[in-house]
Design a protein around this motif. Sequence first.
Motif, short mmCIF file in Angstrom:
data_model
loop_
_atom_site.label_atom_id
_atom_site.label_comp_id
_atom_site.label_asym_id
_atom_site.label_seq_id
_atom_site.Cartn_x
_atom_site.Cartn_y
_atom_site.Cartn_z
N UNK A 1 0.83 -1.21 0.00
CA UNK A 1 0.00 0.00 0.00
C UNK A 1 0.87 1.26 0.00
N UNK A 2 0.34 2.32 -0.61
CA UNK A 2 0.95 3.65 -0.52
C UNK A 2 -0.12 4.62 -0.02
N UNK A 3 0.27 5.72 0.62
CA UNK A 3 -0.73 6.68 1.09
C UNK A 3 -1.62 7.20 -0.05
N UNK A 4 -2.89 7.41 0.26
CA UNK A 4 -3.85 7.90 -0.75
C UNK A 4 -3.42 9.21 -1.39
N UNK A 5 -2.73 10.07 -0.65
CA UNK A 5 -2.35 11.38 -1.17
C UNK A 5 -1.24 11.33 -2.21
N UNK A 6 -0.58 10.19 -2.36
CA UNK A 6 0.49 10.08 -3.35
C UNK A 6 -0.12 9.95 -4.73
N UNK A 7 0.33 10.78 -5.66
CA UNK A 7 -0.24 10.83 -7.01
C UNK A 7 0.64 10.04 -7.98
N UNK A 8 0.10 8.98 -8.61
CA UNK A 8 0.90 8.24 -9.58
C UNK A 8 1.21 9.13 -10.79
N UNK A 9 2.50 9.24 -11.14
CA UNK A 9 2.88 10.10 -12.26
C UNK A 9 3.59 9.34 -13.37
N UNK A 10 4.04 8.11 -13.09
CA UNK A 10 4.70 7.34 -14.13
C UNK A 10 4.66 5.86 -13.78
N UNK A 11 4.52 5.05 -14.81
CA UNK A 11 4.58 3.60 -14.63
C UNK A 11 5.22 3.01 -15.87
N UNK A 12 6.18 2.13 -15.67
CA UNK A 12 6.79 1.44 -16.80
C UNK A 12 6.74 -0.06 -16.53
#
Length: 165
Positions: A34-45
């Motif tokens: 899990x990661x905190x809800x407030x963290x915004x995903x900005x990249x995925x590879x």
Amino acid sequence: MNRPLRALLIAAVLASPALGATDVSMAGGDIRFPVPDGWVPIMQSEGEKETQVFQVPGSSAADATLARVSIAVQKVPNLNGFQQFSGNLRSHATALPEYAPGKANSPTENVYTAKEGAVKLDYFERYFYSKGYAIQLRCIRPAGDAKFSAAFDKGCADVAARMPS
């Protein structure tokens, strides 16, 4: 509500691994955390080395732009592969502008400062080996805002504590 049902619901809530967190799945579902809800995903590879990057909103525009967390996952054949993975990433870190080592608390940590553009950043890296995967958790934040730094560091520590091992 009857007492046993209420106790069961409370136990279920307390047993939940991360309240207010977003579950992340990598490596075809083999690696989950899990990661905190407030963290915004900005990249995925995806590919041989899979990476997810999250922007961590901060107390100022500079924090919001620069504070981020990345998780890199790579399938490795054994512990030697894990050591090579972590060694390569540690070596890369030493090449950053104005690299200065910090004090790590364990052999699986790498703590340092370096510059990105004109801004000095604090880096905290943690390495894990799970299910045949080498994992790097890398937390990067600017220094200066004590309240933001404490919240950011807590979020990183919480993610590290929930990484599979």
